[in-house]
Design a protein around this motif. Sequence first.
Motif, PDB file in Angstrom:
ATOM      1  N   PRO A  33     -12.009  43.964 -39.537  1.00 30.78           N
ATOM      2  CA  PRO A  33     -13.340  44.554 -39.669  1.00 30.78           C
ATOM      3  C   PRO A  33     -13.272  45.796 -40.558  1.00 30.78           C
ATOM      4  CG  PRO A  33     -12.409  45.078 -37.538  1.00 30.78           C
ATOM      5  CD  PRO A  33     -11.453  44.130 -38.203  1.00 30.78           C
ATOM      6  N   TYR A 136     -20.205  40.116 -34.104  1.00 33.09           N
ATOM      7  CA  TYR A 136     -18.923  39.871 -34.761  1.00 33.09           C
ATOM      8  C   TYR A 136     -17.864  39.886 -33.671  1.00 33.09           C
ATOM      9  CZ  TYR A 136     -21.684  40.969 -38.832  1.00 33.09           C
ATOM     10  OH  TYR A 136     -22.658  40.954 -39.784  1.00 33.09           O
ATOM     11  N   VAL A 144     -11.731  39.493 -37.675  1.00 34.40           N
ATOM     12  CA  VAL A 144     -13.053  38.956 -37.360  1.00 34.40           C
ATOM     13  C   VAL A 144     -12.927  37.440 -37.354  1.00 34.40           C
ATOM     14  CG1 VAL A 144     -15.461  38.761 -38.078  1.00 34.40           C
ATOM     15  CG2 VAL A 144     -14.242  40.929 -38.410  1.00 34.40           C
TER      16      VAL A 144
END
Length: 171
Positions: A33, A136, A144
């Motif tokens: 991320p 997410y 992710v």
Amino acid sequence: MIKQANLLFAASLMFCLSVVSPVRAHLEGNTPPPHCQLSFLDGKLAEGWEAMKGEVVYVDFWASWCPPCVKSFPFMSQLTHEFKDKGLKVIAINLDESVEDAKEFLAKRPVNFPILIDASKQCAQDFGVIAMPSTYIIDKKGFVRHIHRGFRTGEAEELRRLIEQLLIEEI
């Protein structure tokens, strides 16, 4: 004035549907991320994603004016209750223009998971948020693994199964 700002923000999110860059839109797989500067409602800075490696992290971007967000909050509370001790961390990131709007929303809907603020909206932009809510799911390795936009009650079981699968994966 606040309603106009919320409408403007919603319109800008809808506009993003047509102009989001493919690089930002594709986070799934072996992509960590993006780094985010987030804070709690009281202004205290939140830890980074790196500190959560080893846990499955359910990151949900939301706003008080979003009807599907209202429906997603009981689900996220239920996930926290069921899976917190098994390694799931649910984090909801508010995108309201005013922290007071978020606090008012939460006063009516208490939660058992952390609420963070993305004051600059940079985190949402870097994640490629184009709908509300946007979820997410980050795996134990810090990647992710799933992106889910919107929230409809019938989708809850699919999300739950995905989380259960990620929780039993080895690092």
